[in-house]
Motif scaffolding. Sequence first.
Motif, mmCIF file in Angstrom:
data_model
loop_
_atom_site.group_PDB
_atom_site.id
_atom_site.type_symbol
_atom_site.label_atom_id
_atom_site.label_comp_id
_atom_site.label_asym_id
_atom_site.label_seq_id
_atom_site.Cartn_x
_atom_site.Cartn_y
_atom_site.Cartn_z
ATOM 1 N N MET A 20 60.582 38.217 87.655
ATOM 2 C CA MET A 20 59.525 37.385 87.049
ATOM 3 C C MET A 20 58.615 36.809 88.127
ATOM 4 S SD MET A 20 61.262 35.410 83.853
ATOM 5 C CE MET A 20 62.786 34.935 84.620
ATOM 6 N N ARG A 21 59.212 36.357 89.213
ATOM 7 C CA ARG A 21 58.391 35.809 90.299
ATOM 8 C C ARG A 21 57.489 36.892 90.886
ATOM 9 N NH1 ARG A 21 58.691 31.278 89.037
ATOM 10 N NH2 ARG A 21 56.525 31.876 89.011
ATOM 11 N N ALA A 22 58.034 38.098 91.037
ATOM 12 C CA ALA A 22 57.217 39.183 91.574
ATOM 13 C C ALA A 22 56.059 39.483 90.626
ATOM 14 C CB ALA A 22 58.077 40.429 91.776
ATOM 15 N N THR B 169 66.633 36.386 78.623
ATOM 16 C CA THR B 169 67.974 36.719 79.126
ATOM 17 C C THR B 169 68.302 35.872 80.348
ATOM 18 O OG1 THR B 169 66.958 38.558 80.261
ATOM 19 C CG2 THR B 169 68.237 39.077 78.321
ATOM 20 N N HIS B 170 67.316 35.694 81.244
ATOM 21 C CA HIS B 170 67.585 34.899 82.447
ATOM 22 C C HIS B 170 68.089 33.510 82.081
ATOM 23 C CE1 HIS B 170 66.861 32.937 86.361
ATOM 24 N NE2 HIS B 170 66.272 31.975 85.659
ATOM 25 N N GLY B 171 67.347 32.832 81.213
ATOM 26 C CA GLY B 171 67.739 31.471 80.850
ATOM 27 C C GLY B 171 69.079 31.445 80.135
ATOM 28 N N GLY C 41 63.066 33.037 74.298
ATOM 29 C CA GLY C 41 63.468 32.042 75.285
ATOM 30 C C GLY C 41 64.924 31.634 75.105
ATOM 31 N N TRP C 42 65.417 30.818 76.047
ATOM 32 C CA TRP C 42 66.836 30.461 75.966
ATOM 33 C C TRP C 42 67.095 29.499 74.825
ATOM 34 C CZ3 TRP C 42 70.086 26.106 76.954
ATOM 35 C CH2 TRP C 42 69.404 24.927 77.208
ATOM 36 N N SER C 43 66.014 28.837 74.328
ATOM 37 C CA SER C 43 66.203 27.861 73.273
ATOM 38 C C SER C 43 65.940 28.444 71.883
ATOM 39 C CB SER C 43 65.289 26.659 73.506
ATOM 40 O OG SER C 43 63.983 27.112 73.776
ATOM 41 N N PHE D 193 63.625 21.424 86.234
ATOM 42 C CA PHE D 193 65.018 21.723 85.890
ATOM 43 C C PHE D 193 65.672 22.661 86.876
ATOM 44 C CE2 PHE D 193 64.727 25.824 83.998
ATOM 45 C CZ PHE D 193 63.706 25.866 83.071
ATOM 46 N N HIS D 194 64.886 23.543 87.525
ATOM 47 C CA HIS D 194 65.524 24.316 88.598
ATOM 48 C C HIS D 194 65.888 23.407 89.759
ATOM 49 C CE1 HIS D 194 63.982 27.830 86.382
ATOM 50 N NE2 HIS D 194 64.949 28.489 86.983
ATOM 51 N N ASN D 195 65.098 22.351 89.933
ATOM 52 C CA ASN D 195 65.359 21.434 91.047
ATOM 53 C C ASN D 195 66.632 20.620 90.833
ATOM 54 O OD1 ASN D 195 65.153 19.708 93.205
ATOM 55 N ND2 ASN D 195 63.024 19.181 92.844
ATOM 56 N N PRO E 208 50.880 27.237 82.359
ATOM 57 C CA PRO E 208 51.933 27.130 81.348
ATOM 58 C C PRO E 208 53.171 27.906 81.771
ATOM 59 C CG PRO E 208 49.864 27.902 80.397
ATOM 60 C CD PRO E 208 49.730 27.990 81.879
ATOM 61 N N ARG E 209 54.337 27.444 81.303
ATOM 62 C CA ARG E 209 55.539 28.231 81.561
ATOM 63 C C ARG E 209 55.479 29.506 80.747
ATOM 64 N NH1 ARG E 209 60.415 25.235 78.264
ATOM 65 N NH2 ARG E 209 61.660 26.850 79.264
ATOM 66 N N ARG E 210 56.332 30.465 81.084
ATOM 67 C CA ARG E 210 56.442 31.735 80.360
ATOM 68 C C ARG E 210 55.119 32.499 80.347
ATOM 69 N NH1 ARG E 210 59.874 29.293 75.201
ATOM 70 N NH2 ARG E 210 61.787 28.866 76.356
ATOM 71 N N THR E 211 54.352 32.406 81.454
ATOM 72 C CA THR E 211 53.058 33.082 81.520
ATOM 73 C C THR E 211 53.220 34.425 82.221
ATOM 74 O OG1 THR E 211 51.882 31.005 81.617
ATOM 75 C CG2 THR E 211 50.724 32.940 82.424
HETATM 76 C C1 HEM Z 1 68.348 31.380 91.781
HETATM 77 C C2 HEM Z 1 67.189 31.853 91.551
HETATM 78 C C3 HEM Z 1 66.392 31.633 90.299
HETATM 79 C C4 HEM Z 1 65.146 32.130 90.123
HETATM 80 C C5 HEM Z 1 64.373 32.987 91.115
HETATM 81 C C6 HEM Z 1 64.704 31.725 88.830
HETATM 82 C C7 HEM Z 1 63.467 32.042 88.292
HETATM 83 C C8 HEM Z 1 63.039 31.698 87.032
HETATM 84 C C9 HEM Z 1 61.773 32.035 86.471
HETATM 85 C C10 HEM Z 1 60.694 32.814 87.169
HETATM 86 C C11 HEM Z 1 61.737 31.538 85.201
HETATM 87 C C12 HEM Z 1 60.598 31.655 84.209
HETATM 88 C C13 HEM Z 1 59.676 30.493 84.360
HETATM 89 C C14 HEM Z 1 58.585 30.508 83.361
HETATM 90 O O1 HEM Z 1 58.862 30.266 82.176
HETATM 91 O O2 HEM Z 1 57.431 30.716 83.746
HETATM 92 C C15 HEM Z 1 62.965 30.882 84.965
HETATM 93 C C16 HEM Z 1 63.299 30.251 83.787
HETATM 94 C C17 HEM Z 1 64.526 29.661 83.549
HETATM 95 N N1 HEM Z 1 65.575 29.561 84.438
HETATM 96 FE FE1 HEM Z 1 65.624 30.266 86.322
HETATM 97 N N2 HEM Z 1 65.666 30.974 88.232
HETATM 98 C C18 HEM Z 1 66.738 30.891 89.099
HETATM 99 C C19 HEM Z 1 67.919 30.221 88.878
HETATM 100 C C20 HEM Z 1 68.268 29.605 87.697
HETATM 101 C C21 HEM Z 1 69.507 28.917 87.464
HETATM 102 C C22 HEM Z 1 70.624 28.741 88.483
HETATM 103 C C23 HEM Z 1 69.456 28.466 86.178
HETATM 104 C C24 HEM Z 1 70.473 27.690 85.380
HETATM 105 C C25 HEM Z 1 71.715 27.544 85.625
HETATM 106 C C26 HEM Z 1 68.217 28.864 85.609
HETATM 107 C C27 HEM Z 1 67.819 28.596 84.310
HETATM 108 C C28 HEM Z 1 66.595 28.924 83.787
HETATM 109 C C29 HEM Z 1 66.187 28.603 82.441
HETATM 110 C C30 HEM Z 1 67.028 27.888 81.378
HETATM 111 C C31 HEM Z 1 64.894 29.070 82.291
HETATM 112 C C32 HEM Z 1 64.039 28.943 81.047
HETATM 113 C C33 HEM Z 1 64.030 30.197 80.274
HETATM 114 C C34 HEM Z 1 63.090 30.058 79.138
HETATM 115 O O3 HEM Z 1 61.888 29.872 79.376
HETATM 116 O O4 HEM Z 1 63.562 30.131 77.988
HETATM 117 N N3 HEM Z 1 67.506 29.556 86.554
HETATM 118 N N4 HEM Z 1 63.757 30.982 86.105
#
Ligand code: HEM
Lengths: 224, 684, 107
Positions: free
Chosen positions: B85-87, B110-112, B174-176, B425-427, B485-488
């Motif tokens: 996603m970052r790329a 899936t990530h969330g 999304g995760w929610s 929340f990542h912080n 915005p998030r999720r862009t």
């Molecule tokens: C370690 C490297 C990680 C990277 C590179 C990463 C990257 C990202 C990115 C790019 C997004 C999407 C942001 C957006 O909406 O624009 C995201 C969303 C999210 N991440 Fe991570 N993340 C990482 C770790 C984590 C961890 C450790 C957790 C939780 C334990 C986490 C939980 C989530 C959740 C809940 C979302 C929201 C998904 C949604 O929008 O429904 N992430 N992350």
Amino acid sequence: MTASATRRHPGLNLDHGDEAAQLQTEELMFGFWIFLMSDLVLFALLFATFGTLRHALAGGPGPQTLFELGSAAKETALLLASSFTFGLATLSMKHEHATGAVLGWMGLTLLLGAGFLGLEVHDFVSMTDKGGGIDRSAFTAATFALVGTHGLHVTFGSLWIVVMMIQVGLIGHRRDDSPTHAAGRRKLVDRVHNRMLRLALFWHFLDIVWIGIFSFVYLGGLAR
Amino acid sequence: MSLWHALFGKLGYDALPFYSAIATGAASMVVIGALVTVAGLTWFGAWGTLWREWLTSVDHKRIGIMYVVIALVMLSRALIEGCLMRAQQAVAYDQKGFLTPDHFSQLFSTHGTIMIFFMAMPFLIGVINFVMPLQIGARDVSFPVLNSVSLALTAAGAALLMVSLCLGKFSTGGWSGYPPYTEIAYSPGVGVDYWIWALSLSSIGTTMTGLNFAVTIYKKRAPGLTLMRMPLFVWAALCTAILMVFAMPPLTVATSLLALDRYAGAHFFTNGGGGNMMNYVNLFWLFGHPEVYILILPAFGVFSEVFSTFSAKALYGYTSLVIAVMAIAVLSFTVWLHHFFTMGQGADVNSAFGIATMLIGIPTGVKIYDWIATMYRGRVRFSVPLLYALAFLILFAVGGLSGILLANPGVDYQVHNTVFLVAHFHNVIIPGVLFGMLAAYHYWFPKAFGFRLDERWGRISCALWTAGFLLAFMPLYVLGAMGLPRRTVSYTEAAYHPWTLIAAGGAALLFAALASLIIQLVVSIRHRAALAVPAGDPWDGRNLEWSVAAPPPEYNFATLPHVDGIDAFARRKSAHDAYPAPPAYEDIEIPRPSALGPAIGIAGVAAGFGLTWHIWWMAGLGLLLAIGAVIARSFVRETIEVIDAATVAAEDRAWRALLASEPAVDRDAECASANRGLALPEAV
Amino acid sequence: MSKAPGYRDELRSYVVGIVLAVLLSGVSFALVAWHPASLRTTLWVISVAAALQALVHFRCFLHIDLSRQKRDDLSLIVFSVLVILLMVGGSFWIYDSQMSLMQPSAA
Ligand code: HEM
Ligand SMILES: [Cu+2]
């Protein structure tokens, strides 16, 4: 061992003789209480959902059309009676009445539970026939979800009663039935006891949830 | 056609992942990974061992380890998805980039979902499973078979997510999973159903785990271990367990009602029919907020252990820390609305919940100061777990402060739904939860496997996680404030571009951090002889888990310990009576392995998969299998195994002989191969 | 075992329970069947009767009381009720606020 020392957990106490068995029972009962409380939260939220959606009829039929007071009254009577008969089943187990008595009370409970479920199915069918199926409105959906979840619990409880009747039949319920292979048998009987205690909690608990359902869903909906 | 439908439901050739190269690649990786595992197991003839010693095991230590394995596998997948996603965002300035919007949405969903439910949760449950019974001087949890069932349910959910890579598309909600978007009208595919059933399986497992932990801590403590003598990690575990018991039901209700909408045409959250999506949002966050404390409290517990061990001091302000954990646990049920300040309720409601949210900052602040004070004038060693703890201390404070900003409804209206929130929340979650779990992994690994992890690679990895986190997420605060915005999936605003590039660089570092973690494991296994700590106490630990061999015997304690104060093992060491020999040994009863867990796991996958694809016979079969397995289990007569006193005595004496022959090392040699796990008592 | 309550004592607890439960349910059903009272009163009585009946079940069927040995379980129940009140009460508060602000008809 004095009565007060052995009566430590709520629910019926079977006054197990030795300390280890008693501790085991307490652990199991406490765990089951936690499960019940978690389940209670689930029901509470279903109630809350029903509460917020009870006026969302979307032009469809409401409680006055869909609910039958008589049916709700019969269901309440059946479930109350079944709580009482299950109480008698545990009592006759505790006081080591004949196995037949225990099984009889359990069987009666099962019949009452089955009658309750039959009436509930009848309710659901008649609601659907009157145009109030689960997909009609938010109100009907919330009703089906809440009452149906309770019904599912009663179904599982009934299945559990069947399993326990088999186990009581196979293993018996008296701790000192046969002096041969005593230790192993005692463990098995203890297990039957512990399961019966938990089943009793479960069954009485479902009755408490039903109080909420008949009061707030049926009576609250039918009151004028 | 209709026969096909009866047999395979909605499945068809179009379910195969050939719609994009990346999806095909990901699916191939899953399939190849599975094939390699199967082939490897067959080659080494390890199926029997796997079944007997692991899958059917009800030993809390093995179950804990299996949870952590699941967590690490899922971490790898979700981290790669984050990097993708970052790329994408780095290249998607004024152009489409390499991901379609649909695929990008699957990725953040899936990530969330994975990070929360199949990485963080299994990780912390695994760690508690392994550590807590040892710390309270118990032989196992209260309900070992239930424990194995919980593991199987979590594994089944994770398996469903892996299958979703190969067959069909995952949810884009999304995760929610907010409706009405996730209703059948807007998401007709199977994606949302995958999401619902994966979550349902794991949340049932988690509820049972919470119950199990709570009963264990209440009823199975060693003699003398009163509540106010429990290690802080156990307190954290207790509060987490209570939160699990009470916070999972709202999620179960939310997802089940959504399922009723999708499968039975009900109208809970639909636009028409009287439905109200706000109901869902409310239910989801009734779960969601306590959930973040389920995640963070165990990490707080780990850090408490780490700060005190690596400062060789008792925790500063034990009582205040206990009160703080409990306060956080209770307060966490009073703040859920801060996740939807913008949904339309009045200012009075918003302010009440905003104030409650800010209140949580107080107990959290107390904890931070207590940890700092613990290090003050301690004998501080900068071993890897402490490095993670220090990184946490600083970075978490920043994340917490941005949380206080968001707790103000006025501010939240501005940055709501921007990547400012993603940064926040990542912080808190990466330095908090992830670093906490990595610290736990480094700290307790020697206890689980009998050798330490390589120190040098550990430092490299820790540095990479920290730097990668800062680079990947600090820019998001800026981007969020600018309005991204998030999720862009792509954007046309030139000012965003430099920051997304920096963030992508950070993601690359995070990937390197994961890689170095794997390298560290390989290197450590290679050098395990030099890293071995069979005596069991490599860090001069303070609690009971360090008072037994590494790895501990199956029954944990040859004789149950007596506890007479906080930091039980440290007390014994300073009284020069670290390893009192028991007067006599007794037979020990342990539960037998049980196939119930694996059976329920298989039933769960079948039911989930069948429901997702509308393959009703499979769903029914799964349900029947589960019920049948439970009933069958209730007829099993021999559930207990006895280890006789002579065997226990022999094993214990062998370990005591080893204790006598190993050198006791000073803390300066903590990371040298001279450290065989016997600590030289500190001269106070 | 002489101090243990005998069969008759324990049976009495169940009988008392069932009699009270039948009475309380009966009152509620009667009010709805023959509506002798206003809607408001009816709803109040139903709620109070339900709460009382729940207590009766806890006491007579589940044997929860205030004795020392049952404090663990009692505090568990009290804590659960607290959490439920927070969740349900909070939800209704949020809901009513949203409804009153968003539904023009309500204004
Ligand atoms: C370690 C490297 C990680 C990277 C590179 C990463 C990257 C990202 C990115 C790019 C997004 C999407 C942001 C957006 O909406 O624009 C995201 C969303 C999210 N991440 Fe991570 N993340 C990482 C770790 C984590 C961890 C450790 C957790 C939780 C334990 C986490 C939980 C989530 C959740 C809940 C979302 C929201 C998904 C949604 O929008 O429904 N992430 N992350
Ligand atoms: Cu929150």
